[in-house]
Design a protein around this motif. Sequence first.
Motif, PDB file in Angstrom:
ATOM      1  N   VAL A 387      36.534  39.704  39.316  1.00 36.06           N
ATOM      2  CA  VAL A 387      36.154  38.807  40.396  1.00 36.06           C
ATOM      3  C   VAL A 387      35.418  37.802  39.264  1.00 36.06           C
ATOM      4  CG1 VAL A 387      34.878  38.027  42.177  1.00 36.06           C
ATOM      5  CG2 VAL A 387      36.039  40.277  42.395  1.00 36.06           C
ATOM      6  N   SER A 388      35.483  36.504  39.510  1.00 37.04           N
ATOM      7  CA  SER A 388      34.762  35.595  38.966  1.00 37.04           C
ATOM      8  C   SER A 388      34.439  34.519  39.787  1.00 37.04           C
ATOM      9  CB  SER A 388      35.656  35.117  37.778  1.00 37.04           C
ATOM     10  OG  SER A 388      34.918  33.747  36.838  1.00 37.04           O
ATOM     11  N   VAL A 396      37.226  33.756  42.800  1.00 36.21           N
ATOM     12  CA  VAL A 396      38.587  33.996  42.405  1.00 36.21           C
ATOM     13  C   VAL A 396      38.631  35.374  42.323  1.00 36.21           C
ATOM     14  CG1 VAL A 396      40.494  33.498  41.153  1.00 36.21           C
ATOM     15  CG2 VAL A 396      39.130  31.442  41.804  1.00 36.21           C
ATOM     16  N   ALA A 397      39.508  36.322  42.669  1.00 37.89           N
ATOM     17  CA  ALA A 397      39.783  37.289  42.337  1.00 37.89           C
ATOM     18  C   ALA A 397      41.286  37.939  41.763  1.00 37.89           C
ATOM     19  CB  ALA A 397      39.507  38.328  43.439  1.00 37.89           C
ATOM     20  N   GLY A 398      41.446  39.037  41.266  1.00 38.59           N
ATOM     21  CA  GLY A 398      42.833  39.271  40.706  1.00 38.59           C
ATOM     22  C   GLY A 398      42.942  40.838  41.015  1.00 38.59           C
ATOM     23  N   ASP A 399      44.132  41.403  41.525  1.00 43.49           N
ATOM     24  CA  ASP A 399      44.283  42.519  42.024  1.00 43.49           C
ATOM     25  C   ASP A 399      45.655  43.152  41.087  1.00 43.49           C
ATOM     26  OD1 ASP A 399      46.806  41.911  43.222  1.00 43.49           O
ATOM     27  OD2 ASP A 399      45.848  41.964  45.212  1.00 43.49           O
ATOM     28  N   PRO A 434      34.792  29.426  34.102  1.00 41.95           N
ATOM     29  CA  PRO A 434      33.607  28.662  33.758  1.00 41.95           C
ATOM     30  C   PRO A 434      33.113  27.540  34.657  1.00 41.95           C
ATOM     31  CG  PRO A 434      35.450  28.031  32.288  1.00 41.95           C
ATOM     32  CD  PRO A 434      35.796  29.164  33.275  1.00 41.95           C
ATOM     33  N   SER A 435      34.178  27.055  35.621  1.00 43.52           N
ATOM     34  CA  SER A 435      33.688  26.190  36.430  1.00 43.52           C
ATOM     35  C   SER A 435      34.662  26.191  37.355  1.00 43.52           C
ATOM     36  CB  SER A 435      33.515  24.859  35.647  1.00 43.52           C
ATOM     37  OG  SER A 435      34.875  24.244  35.495  1.00 43.52           O
ATOM     38  N   ALA A 436      34.454  25.208  38.490  1.00 40.46           N
ATOM     39  CA  ALA A 436      35.483  25.057  39.619  1.00 40.46           C
ATOM     40  C   ALA A 436      36.689  24.420  39.169  1.00 40.46           C
ATOM     41  CB  ALA A 436      34.721  24.471  40.804  1.00 40.46           C
ATOM     42  N   ARG A 437      36.523  23.734  37.978  1.00 38.36           N
ATOM     43  CA  ARG A 437      37.837  22.967  37.546  1.00 38.36           C
ATOM     44  C   ARG A 437      38.704  23.761  36.831  1.00 38.36           C
ATOM     45  NH1 ARG A 437      39.038  19.769  41.250  1.00 38.36           N
ATOM     46  NH2 ARG A 437      40.272  18.757  39.609  1.00 38.36           N
ATOM     47  N   LEU A 438      38.312  25.194  36.350  1.00 39.20           N
ATOM     48  CA  LEU A 438      39.047  25.774  35.333  1.00 39.20           C
ATOM     49  C   LEU A 438      39.020  27.207  35.417  1.00 39.20           C
ATOM     50  CD1 LEU A 438      40.798  25.986  32.855  1.00 39.20           C
ATOM     51  CD2 LEU A 438      38.930  26.067  31.434  1.00 39.20           C
ATOM     52  N   CYS A 439      40.021  28.034  35.833  1.00 34.05           N
ATOM     53  CA  CYS A 439      40.061  29.483  35.697  1.00 34.05           C
ATOM     54  C   CYS A 439      41.162  30.060  34.769  1.00 34.05           C
ATOM     55  CB  CYS A 439      40.300  29.877  37.238  1.00 34.05           C
ATOM     56  SG  CYS A 439      39.013  30.114  38.367  1.00 34.05           S
ATOM     57  N   VAL A 440      40.933  31.077  34.081  1.00 34.04           N
ATOM     58  CA  VAL A 440      41.695  31.708  33.411  1.00 34.04           C
ATOM     59  C   VAL A 440      41.787  32.874  33.294  1.00 34.04           C
ATOM     60  CG1 VAL A 440      42.314  32.113  30.908  1.00 34.04           C
ATOM     61  CG2 VAL A 440      41.144  30.008  31.227  1.00 34.04           C
ATOM     62  N   ALA A 441      43.202  33.337  33.836  1.00 32.10           N
ATOM     63  CA  ALA A 441      43.283  34.872  34.006  1.00 32.10           C
ATOM     64  C   ALA A 441      44.444  35.373  32.942  1.00 32.10           C
ATOM     65  CB  ALA A 441      43.899  35.137  35.410  1.00 32.10           C
ATOM     66  N   ALA A 442      44.411  36.687  32.967  1.00 31.03           N
ATOM     67  CA  ALA A 442      45.253  37.469  31.983  1.00 31.03           C
ATOM     68  C   ALA A 442      45.993  38.784  32.799  1.00 31.03           C
ATOM     69  CB  ALA A 442      44.684  38.062  30.810  1.00 31.03           C
ATOM     70  N   ASP A 443      47.021  39.214  32.551  1.00 32.22           N
ATOM     71  CA  ASP A 443      47.766  40.116  32.776  1.00 32.22           C
ATOM     72  C   ASP A 443      48.080  41.303  32.094  1.00 32.22           C
ATOM     73  OD1 ASP A 443      50.190  39.590  31.650  1.00 32.22           O
ATOM     74  OD2 ASP A 443      50.953  38.576  33.608  1.00 32.22           O
ATOM     75  N   GLY A 444      48.817  42.336  32.664  1.00 28.92           N
ATOM     76  CA  GLY A 444      49.260  43.594  31.644  1.00 28.92           C
ATOM     77  C   GLY A 444      50.298  43.434  30.836  1.00 28.92           C
ATOM     78  N   SER A 445      50.874  42.263  30.792  1.00 29.98           N
ATOM     79  CA  SER A 445      52.176  42.031  29.921  1.00 29.98           C
ATOM     80  C   SER A 445      51.836  41.000  28.844  1.00 29.98           C
ATOM     81  CB  SER A 445      53.409  41.511  30.735  1.00 29.98           C
ATOM     82  OG  SER A 445      53.645  42.399  31.700  1.00 29.98           O
ATOM     83  N   GLY A 446      50.445  40.512  28.578  1.00 26.35           N
ATOM     84  CA  GLY A 446      50.210  39.829  27.453  1.00 26.35           C
ATOM     85  C   GLY A 446      50.202  38.063  28.038  1.00 26.35           C
ATOM     86  N   TRP A 647      35.614  47.773  40.710  1.00 29.99           N
ATOM     87  CA  TRP A 647      35.946  47.605  39.171  1.00 29.99           C
ATOM     88  C   TRP A 647      35.438  46.266  38.840  1.00 29.99           C
ATOM     89  CZ3 TRP A 647      37.874  51.239  36.982  1.00 29.99           C
ATOM     90  CH2 TRP A 647      38.924  52.097  37.565  1.00 29.99           C
ATOM     91  N   SER A 648      34.979  45.344  39.548  1.00 31.03           N
ATOM     92  CA  SER A 648      34.748  43.936  39.101  1.00 31.03           C
ATOM     93  C   SER A 648      33.328  43.461  39.835  1.00 31.03           C
ATOM     94  CB  SER A 648      35.688  43.237  39.105  1.00 31.03           C
ATOM     95  OG  SER A 648      36.211  43.157  40.457  1.00 31.03           O
ATOM     96  N   VAL A 649      32.631  42.737  39.077  1.00 31.24           N
ATOM     97  CA  VAL A 649      31.613  41.753  39.617  1.00 31.24           C
ATOM     98  C   VAL A 649      31.249  40.510  39.003  1.00 31.24           C
ATOM     99  CG1 VAL A 649      29.773  42.949  38.117  1.00 31.24           C
ATOM    100  CG2 VAL A 649      29.190  42.156  40.687  1.00 31.24           C
ATOM    101  N   SER A 650      31.045  39.500  39.909  1.00 35.72           N
ATOM    102  CA  SER A 650      30.507  38.253  39.246  1.00 35.72           C
ATOM    103  C   SER A 650      29.442  37.677  40.026  1.00 35.72           C
ATOM    104  CB  SER A 650      31.710  37.383  39.344  1.00 35.72           C
ATOM    105  OG  SER A 650      31.399  36.171  38.777  1.00 35.72           O
ATOM    106  N   CYS A 651      28.440  37.247  39.317  1.00 34.58           N
ATOM    107  CA  CYS A 651      27.168  36.924  39.991  1.00 34.58           C
ATOM    108  C   CYS A 651      27.197  35.147  39.685  1.00 34.58           C
ATOM    109  CB  CYS A 651      25.927  37.395  39.451  1.00 34.58           C
ATOM    110  SG  CYS A 651      26.038  39.221  39.657  1.00 34.58           S
ATOM    111  N   ALA A 652      27.340  34.446  40.669  1.00 37.20           N
ATOM    112  CA  ALA A 652      27.165  33.055  40.429  1.00 37.20           C
ATOM    113  C   ALA A 652      25.914  32.722  40.344  1.00 37.20           C
ATOM    114  CB  ALA A 652      27.739  32.339  41.784  1.00 37.20           C
ATOM    115  N   ALA A 653      24.763  33.409  40.718  1.00 42.99           N
ATOM    116  CA  ALA A 653      23.411  33.183  40.579  1.00 42.99           C
ATOM    117  C   ALA A 653      22.534  34.542  40.523  1.00 42.99           C
ATOM    118  CB  ALA A 653      22.737  32.085  41.494  1.00 42.99           C
TER     119      ALA A 653
END
Length: 681
Positions: A387-388, A396-399, A434-446, A647-653
């Motif tokens: 989660v971010s 945003v979260a990924g599963d 890093p902001s509401a204008r950019l999210c970068v995710a990655a997966d198990g296949s590189g 598994w995950s945590v994200s603190c906006a503040a």
Amino acid sequence: MTLSEAAEPYGEGSRLLPHWPGTTAAARAGLWARARHRPATAIALVVVIVALVATVLAVTGAGDQPLAWSAPHRAANTAALGPQGRLLAVSCAGRDFCAVTDGAGGISTSANPAASSAAWHRQLPRVGGWLPTISCPTADFCAAGSNDGYVITSSGPATGSGWHPVQASSKGIRQLACPSSELCVATDADGSLLVSGPAGPSSSWHAVDTGASTPITGISCPSVRLCAAVDQGGDVFVAASPARGQWIYRGNLDGGRTRIVSLSCTADFECVAATDSGTVLTTAQPTAGLAWAPRQVESGPLSQVSCSATGGCAMVDTAGHLFASAAPARRSARWAAVDTGRPVTGVSCASDGWCAATTAHGAVLVGAPAVGWRPRAVVTGSSVNIVSCPTPSLCVAGDDAGELLVTRAPAQPTTSWSVAWTDRNNWISSLSCPSARLCVAADGSGNVLVSTDPAAGAPTWRTFAVDRSQTIWSVSCPSAGLCVAADGDGGILSATHPAGGASAWQRTAADPGTIIWSVSCPSQSLCVAGDEAGRILTSRSPASGTRWAATLLGVPGIGAVSCPTRQLCVAGDGRGDLLVSRAPAGHADAWKSLVVGSGHWIAAVSCPSATRCVATDDTGQALVSGNPPAGPTAWQASVVDPGTVVWSVSCAASSFCVAGDGDGRTLVGQVPRSPFSSWLP
């Protein structure tokens, strides 16, 4: 889960083994067996994660603090409220509306019940009896039950609009639960279950057969699509369509040893039952028929329990004593007696966390319980790995199914997550926004997935193959101008223009042959990572791809790292200890080990600032500190998601965090501004 158990093969839903296309469970088990035999790895591998459930029971352990009730104040005109001004029942739609019933058949309402000079408007519906129960889901609808079988309803109780009586039973109405004006459920003196939907003419009330062999003694309806009932023998029945009479048996609370007298369930369907032996029984999933955990609160019989959506509950016994708990379903739950100075007759906790209690002498006590961790409804069928939350209004979260999910109101009780993108045949392993204008995710296949507008109505994610089919275990983007990722073969990837395509990413063999579990970059001039061999890796120029320095700390695997500033990093290892450094790029002696663990592995660390850090272990325990380097005593522990790996945590503040667990749920954590102490006279 123990460390030895963590080395065993895992099933398809586990995040501890790579979910590569075509990789069978047996092949993954072989990979796991190979990895566990690396030096210092057996424990490290269990530390697999990318950040986990965090915080919010502030450093003071606020989440388990008892309710702090106000001094009672008398409702206006209580001289007319029946014999000795006795109030019988209370229901609050929120802090802006409460209604109470009295021993003379009257109903009093207030739009400001917290005020010491609150104006209470009393009405006398004249139904011929007194009113032992009332339910007000909103300020625009109330229903009350009388001791001679009538239910009276009003569509304008706050303004004194007419109350309309209907005969619902030939026996007295004992309990009412109305989640809305479209549905009311009641019990009568014979223990029959009565349903009306919508609440209206007498013909709409009818008895339903739940299959109970003994009288129904407790009912609760957190929504029109979910109701629970308990009978005298402790049998639990749940209905997804209560108005249609479709009730399903879901097990017994405690083998019929005690008589259930009251039941309260939240919108998240965490339920608390009160018994005539002074015991409370709790469960987080009554719909699944799970065991109910008992806790002795009082030696005498209890009479009523009411819980808010935020997790706090208040309870009354037959002697008029009041008890309260901030987190009744937790293993460490504590019920505290509240000194009211007079017998309490009823209690109601509204969905917004605001509670009111009535006394036998016409007084009202009010207040608001604290906000702690609480699981939301299932948002996906797979484990929520990461989660971010770049802002309090975007997460945003990924599963495990490769889904990227988005919510724009993560802290709201009605949080709704939508699937924004699906990474076919892959699983989401890491994510950084890093902001509401950019999210970068990655997966198990590189692959790296990038979106420049994740909050859009139809967001588009671009996929770049950057890492030779390696699992990218962690990604950290301190700004839109730098993202750094770590993979399962000791590689570090970096990009100064992460949305620029595969060619924008360069790979450095920073730690060959070793899994790098986690990376954290507090700025563009410092990144810190932890690997499975117990090494800390640092770079002062991560964008250039130059050599990373390795420092062996002699601990069993470092699976979680969080650096809020260049002068502070916190990491977690495979035996449940925390590692803290004020000079993370220095020598090994710059890192101090805080022995706070109990042999379990630290799953994640999240530090939104230098004065707030949260770590979690494999038991669902969260450790919180407002001064991380101060030593073990500066960390407070509590269980936030029993029996489930988060598994995950994200603190906006510093006061707001969102986490995801292995059951596909999200959790929201907030630090209360004044935990259980904002009770007003």
